[in-house]
Every structure is written in C-alpha cells, then in structure tokens.
Design an enzyme around this catalytic site. Sequence first.
Site, PDB file in Angstrom:
ATOM      1  N   LYS A 173     -73.154  49.964  -4.931  1.00 40.24           N
ATOM      2  CA  LYS A 173     -73.694  51.316  -4.741  1.00 40.24           C
ATOM      3  C   LYS A 173     -73.702  51.662  -3.256  1.00 40.24           C
ATOM      4  O   LYS A 173     -74.389  51.002  -2.470  1.00 40.24           O
ATOM      5  CB  LYS A 173     -75.134  51.415  -5.274  1.00 40.24           C
ATOM      6  CG  LYS A 173     -75.615  52.868  -5.312  1.00 40.24           C
ATOM      7  CD  LYS A 173     -77.111  52.998  -5.508  1.00 40.24           C
ATOM      8  CE  LYS A 173     -77.863  53.109  -4.212  1.00 40.24           C
ATOM      9  NZ  LYS A 173     -77.585  54.326  -3.432  1.00 40.24           N
ATOM     10  N   GLY A 226     -79.722  47.640   4.758  1.00 34.23           N
ATOM     11  CA  GLY A 226     -80.528  48.853   4.757  1.00 34.23           C
ATOM     12  C   GLY A 226     -81.834  48.616   5.486  1.00 34.23           C
ATOM     13  O   GLY A 226     -81.945  47.704   6.320  1.00 34.23           O
ATOM     14  N   GLU A 248     -79.567  42.350   5.217  1.00 37.41           N
ATOM     15  CA  GLU A 248     -79.303  42.777   6.605  1.00 37.41           C
ATOM     16  C   GLU A 248     -80.145  44.014   6.847  1.00 37.41           C
ATOM     17  O   GLU A 248     -79.864  45.071   6.269  1.00 37.41           O
ATOM     18  CB  GLU A 248     -77.820  43.113   6.781  1.00 37.41           C
ATOM     19  CG  GLU A 248     -76.877  41.954   6.584  1.00 37.41           C
ATOM     20  CD  GLU A 248     -77.026  40.892   7.648  1.00 37.41           C
ATOM     21  OE1 GLU A 248     -77.563  41.195   8.738  1.00 37.41           O
ATOM     22  OE2 GLU A 248     -76.619  39.749   7.392  1.00 37.41           O
ATOM     23  N   CYS A 282     -77.584  49.805  13.494  1.00 39.22           N
ATOM     24  CA  CYS A 282     -78.672  48.808  13.509  1.00 39.22           C
ATOM     25  C   CYS A 282     -78.653  47.978  14.788  1.00 39.22           C
ATOM     26  O   CYS A 282     -79.663  47.413  15.177  1.00 39.22           O
ATOM     27  CB  CYS A 282     -78.571  47.909  12.292  1.00 39.22           C
ATOM     28  SG  CYS A 282     -76.945  47.147  12.139  1.00 39.22           S
ATOM     29  N   GLU A 383     -88.552  51.142  14.389  1.00 38.40           N
ATOM     30  CA  GLU A 383     -87.147  51.543  14.405  1.00 38.40           C
ATOM     31  C   GLU A 383     -87.030  53.063  14.231  1.00 38.40           C
ATOM     32  O   GLU A 383     -87.515  53.608  13.247  1.00 38.40           O
ATOM     33  CB  GLU A 383     -86.399  50.838  13.266  1.00 38.40           C
ATOM     34  CG  GLU A 383     -84.903  51.029  13.363  1.00 38.40           C
ATOM     35  CD  GLU A 383     -84.152  50.446  12.183  1.00 38.40           C
ATOM     36  OE1 GLU A 383     -84.627  50.558  11.051  1.00 38.40           O
ATOM     37  OE2 GLU A 383     -83.064  49.891  12.414  1.00 38.40           O
TER      38      GLU A 383
HETATM   39  P1  NDP Z   1     -82.355  52.279   2.928  1.00 36.99           P
HETATM   40  O1  NDP Z   1     -83.042  50.968   2.862  1.00 36.99           O
HETATM   41  O2  NDP Z   1     -83.121  53.499   2.654  1.00 36.99           O
HETATM   42  O3  NDP Z   1     -81.119  52.317   1.931  1.00 36.99           O
HETATM   43  C1  NDP Z   1     -80.080  51.362   1.934  1.00 36.99           C
HETATM   44  C2  NDP Z   1     -79.424  51.368   0.566  1.00 36.99           C
HETATM   45  O4  NDP Z   1     -80.364  50.896  -0.386  1.00 36.99           O
HETATM   46  C3  NDP Z   1     -79.006  52.746   0.085  1.00 36.99           C
HETATM   47  O5  NDP Z   1     -77.845  52.647  -0.702  1.00 36.99           O
HETATM   48  C4  NDP Z   1     -80.199  53.152  -0.759  1.00 36.99           C
HETATM   49  O6  NDP Z   1     -79.911  54.171  -1.673  1.00 36.99           O
HETATM   50  C5  NDP Z   1     -80.510  51.825  -1.423  1.00 36.99           C
HETATM   51  N1  NDP Z   1     -81.856  51.701  -1.975  1.00 36.99           N
HETATM   52  C6  NDP Z   1     -82.985  52.366  -1.634  1.00 36.99           C
HETATM   53  N2  NDP Z   1     -84.019  51.963  -2.435  1.00 36.99           N
HETATM   54  C7  NDP Z   1     -83.530  51.013  -3.267  1.00 36.99           C
HETATM   55  C8  NDP Z   1     -84.099  50.230  -4.320  1.00 36.99           C
HETATM   56  N3  NDP Z   1     -85.370  50.330  -4.690  1.00 36.99           N
HETATM   57  N4  NDP Z   1     -83.315  49.354  -4.955  1.00 36.99           N
HETATM   58  C9  NDP Z   1     -82.011  49.209  -4.609  1.00 36.99           C
HETATM   59  N5  NDP Z   1     -81.401  49.951  -3.657  1.00 36.99           N
HETATM   60  C10 NDP Z   1     -82.161  50.837  -2.976  1.00 36.99           C
HETATM   61  O7  NDP Z   1     -81.661  52.326   4.342  1.00 36.99           O
HETATM   62  P2  NDP Z   1     -80.853  53.534   4.982  1.00 36.99           P
HETATM   63  O8  NDP Z   1     -79.738  53.942   4.069  1.00 36.99           O
HETATM   64  O9  NDP Z   1     -81.831  54.561   5.439  1.00 36.99           O
HETATM   65  O10 NDP Z   1     -80.162  52.821   6.229  1.00 36.99           O
HETATM   66  C11 NDP Z   1     -80.777  52.687   7.453  1.00 36.99           C
HETATM   67  C12 NDP Z   1     -81.337  51.297   7.627  1.00 36.99           C
HETATM   68  O11 NDP Z   1     -80.316  50.329   7.462  1.00 36.99           O
HETATM   69  C13 NDP Z   1     -81.905  51.082   9.012  1.00 36.99           C
HETATM   70  O12 NDP Z   1     -83.132  50.410   8.925  1.00 36.99           O
HETATM   71  C14 NDP Z   1     -80.883  50.169   9.653  1.00 36.99           C
HETATM   72  O13 NDP Z   1     -81.396  49.361  10.684  1.00 36.99           O
HETATM   73  C15 NDP Z   1     -80.424  49.353   8.501  1.00 36.99           C
HETATM   74  N6  NDP Z   1     -79.126  48.752   8.801  1.00 36.99           N
HETATM   75  C16 NDP Z   1     -79.053  47.399   9.007  1.00 36.99           C
HETATM   76  C17 NDP Z   1     -77.851  46.806   9.355  1.00 36.99           C
HETATM   77  C18 NDP Z   1     -77.737  45.325   9.547  1.00 36.99           C
HETATM   78  O14 NDP Z   1     -76.615  44.841   9.494  1.00 36.99           O
HETATM   79  N7  NDP Z   1     -78.803  44.597   9.750  1.00 36.99           N
HETATM   80  C19 NDP Z   1     -76.637  47.614   9.537  1.00 36.99           C
HETATM   81  C20 NDP Z   1     -76.846  49.015   9.284  1.00 36.99           C
HETATM   82  C21 NDP Z   1     -78.044  49.549   8.938  1.00 36.99           C
HETATM   83  P3  NDP Z   1     -80.217  55.708  -1.216  1.00 36.99           P
HETATM   84  O15 NDP Z   1     -79.336  56.001  -0.076  1.00 36.99           O
HETATM   85  O16 NDP Z   1     -79.911  56.502  -2.397  1.00 36.99           O
HETATM   86  O17 NDP Z   1     -81.677  55.741  -0.871  1.00 36.99           O
END
Ligand code: NDP
Length: 479
Positions: A173, A226, A248, A282, A383
Amino acid sequence: MTIKNYINGNFHNPIQENWLDNYNPSNGEVYGQIPNSSNEDVENAYIAAKSAFPSWSQISIEERSRILIKISELLEANLDRFAAAESKDNGKPISLAKAVDIPRAASNFRFFGNAITQFASESHESVGLQAVNYTLRQPIGVVGCISPWNLPLYLFTWKIAPAIAAGNCVVAKPSEVTPMTAYLLGEICNEAGLPKGVLNIVHGLGTTTGQAIIEHEDIKAISFTGGTATGAHIAKVAAPMFKKLSLELGGKNPNIIFADCDYEDMLDTTVRSSFANQGQICLCGSRIFVEASIYEKFKVDFVERIKALKVGHPAEASTNIGALVSKSHLKKVKEFIEIAKTENGTILCGGNEVTIKDFENGYYLEPTVIEVPTNECRVNQEEIFGPVVTIMPFLTEDEVLQMANKVKYGLSATLWTNNLKRTMRMSNQLQTGIVWINTWMLRDLRTPFGGMKASGVGREGGFEALRFFTEAKNVCIKY
Ligand code: NDP
C-alpha cells in the site's frame, strides 16, 4: 484520472466502489480518484499473492533477477512520464523527481535484481563432531509493504524490490496522498513479465486499508516506512501474531558544523540537507548546531542562501522549493512556526505562506530558519517534516554531542569537520543509525539503512533487506 487496485496482474475498482479524492498540491485541486479499499480488497490481494507463491520462489534466481532488471529498464525508459506524475502528485520539483526519485526507484530494482544473485547462505563444518551445518534462506511467503508520501516511488520500491527478489509475494500500500506512481508501476510490472499475483497494490487509507494489511494473520512480515506513532501502532498490532517487522520511522537529525570544516562545501550541502524536497525527507538535517566561533558568519551566509531559493510551481525547471504535500501538512508545519515564536525562537527568514500566481490554492511555504534558545524547545525535539530548520551555537564537542543525542529519535547525523580524531570519537558516540561525515545523503545501496531509538527497528539495504525478507533455517547433518 482514476487509479485502480493492481491485483493478480489486473486493474480493479474497489469492491465496494468507495473512492477518495486525490489532490494536486501545486494548485489544491482534486485531479483524480483513488480506491478507498476495504478488507475484501486486501483479502483479494492476499489470495492473489498466496496463489503466486511458492511458484515465484521456485523460479530460478537468474529469471527473477532478469525480471527485476527489466522493471528497472522500463522505469528508466519511462523517466519523464513517471517524474511528471510524481511531481504532480507530491508537489516536489520536477527536477528532483527526474534526478533523484525515479532514477532511484529504477536503481532499487536493478540493485536487488543483482544482489539476489550474490546472496549466498552459510555452511559450517562442525569439526570433530562429524557434522555439517548449512543455512537455508527461505522466503517468508506473503509479505506486506507500506510506504509514506514523501519519496513515493523511491521508498515503495525500496521495499518491494528486495521482497520479490527474495522470492516473496507482496501486498503493498502506497500512501493514500501519493498513489500515482505506484499505480503506474503495475503496468511496468506486467510489461516486464512479472508473473500475476507476485505484486499486488491496494490503495486506500492507512487506518482502514493499511490496518487490514497489518491485521492479516497470514501476511507474515510487514516492512513499514512512516511516522513513529504509526510504527508504534503497527508493532502493537503485529506482536501477538509474531510478525516480522521492519520499521523505518521519523527523525530529528543533527547537522553538526565545526569551524575546521570545508566551509563552502558545508554551506552548499547544508542548504540541500535542510530544504531538499521541501524538508520532507526523514534524513533532513533539521537541527543545525554550529561552533560558536563561526556561528555569526554562518548565520549571515546561510540565511542569504536560503532567501535566494525559489519557491515555485513544481513543474518549473527553475523551482527549488515546490509545494508541500497536503493542506493538512502545511497547517501542521505552520503551527510549528507559531510554537517556535512562543518558545522565544527568532525567525531569521521565511515563516510565511507563498502565493504563486495562477496557483493561489497551492500549498507553498517559504523555507524557514529559526534561531532557537535551547535544544529542549519543541521545535528542536519534535519532527516537523517541512521546510523548517533550527540553528543554535555550541562551544565544545561534549556539549554538542549531548545535544545531538538528547532527542527521542536516532535516524541520522551529519558532521562537518576535518579533524580525524574528533570524527572517530563522535561517530562512535552519536546515537543514530547513519552518520555522514562531510557529506549528506550519499547512499550506497549495499549499506545498512535504518534508525535507533524512536526512529525504528531493523535495517534495510543490501543483504540486510534480503535477510529481513527471508527466514534463516539451519540444517544440521551428522555423517
Ligand atoms: P504515516 O505514518 O502517516 O503513514 C505511512 C504509511 O502508513 C502510509 O501509507 C499510511 O497510509 C499508512 N498507515 C497509516 N496508518 C496506518 C495503520 N493504522 N495501519 C497501516 N498503515 C497505516 O507517515 P507519513 O505518510 O505522514 O510519512 C511521514 C513520516 O514518514 C515521517 O515521520 C517521516 O520521518 C517518516 N519517514 C521515515 C523514513 C525512514 O526511512 N526512516 C523515510 C521517509 C519517511 P495513509 O497515507 O493513507 O495515511
């Protein structure tokens, strides 16, 4: 533009015909619909993945490798189309999508297509016991990959490529906010000859579609990138089912600048590490610590460079800073700027929304530099994930090391110095998964990638990723 789920090699509407709007961040307008997938859609994706396994894992390594490399070649051949789609969906400058995001997605497939051919298992002769042990690295089966919106195809494929290279079948997803290039990837996979069901892509909200993936009892591993709060939630859901997890998560990365660094090189890179992709990476160095003896000079030079950055429409070649990904994200970032003011932070530049002619409803924000009085303030601890960096001076190595580590995150750190002993001391003691010395975001895909503390669990990259997506089984033969 209607996006569909990619299941068993075909494109499907969501079963319940529920749809979500997809916004263009550059003008704030709805430009498409995406499936708001339900549990039934995820179940169909799972069934397709399950029926493609184990035959996918039994195809020769050479053939698997060939298909991955073909996907890579097709992405390269479609660079312009994918870059335009990524830029429109995410708001990032098209120049960045063209130079970084899409080439890296292609590299992910090429890299893991090659890496799998070198992924050898171990064997141990148990001397004196007349036994030999060997370790099988077996694919897990059906795995889940969930990725965020900031580097959409780049991070999506960073999971999918090793998962399928290792012989797994995938239910994936992308972020609901940036679904477009993941959708286009389905076509490329078909063209490359990826067997039906090996990769299945369901679109929808995290809290429903994503939740259905993490709750699925037979999806045995989840690779997630995320936010930290979402990662913690996934860990809770997955623990009773003993799923394998790679998380991550967020970062609040220190960029530590000593007076003995190569100043111009540091300045150029610090502009990038602060504001590339509107600061929505990130790994961005969002907390800048500068040795006191060069602090005032740095402040002047840095602010001058930042003021010269062009905030503009993502499709314009001259744009440095595009649009933020969504209206709600823009609101969150602006709230942090207000918080900084209440905490006695000084806005050295930026801080305001930008209106672009003909795109007045786009989500544009000036790159913002805030001088903060302490490391403890919220803008230095939480963040923000936008075009906002903080700066403050330090006097000694010990002091800056303490400040760098005094944060809940531990993803990456950048250190600018030409002192070898200091480099060795500090890189040993920084509590981060990645330390860059005199550079930033220089990536070699063979290296382990990931964070400590609230920045995650596990490592991606190279053989680490292939180890995550396989189960090690030791076989002991007595002869
Ligand atoms: P989110 O945690 O909101 O979302 C990440 C993904 O998880 C999206 O596809 C989201 O769907 C999905 N998601 C949300 N809730 C659930 C759930 N309950 N169960 C399963 N999947 C779920 O993060 P963001 O998209 O806002 O991304 C930003 C974040 O990602 C920042 O904190 C950033 O630091 C981190 N990040 C970390 C990296 C790393 O390598 N450490 C690299 C890049 C980003 P939906 O979009 O529909 O909410």
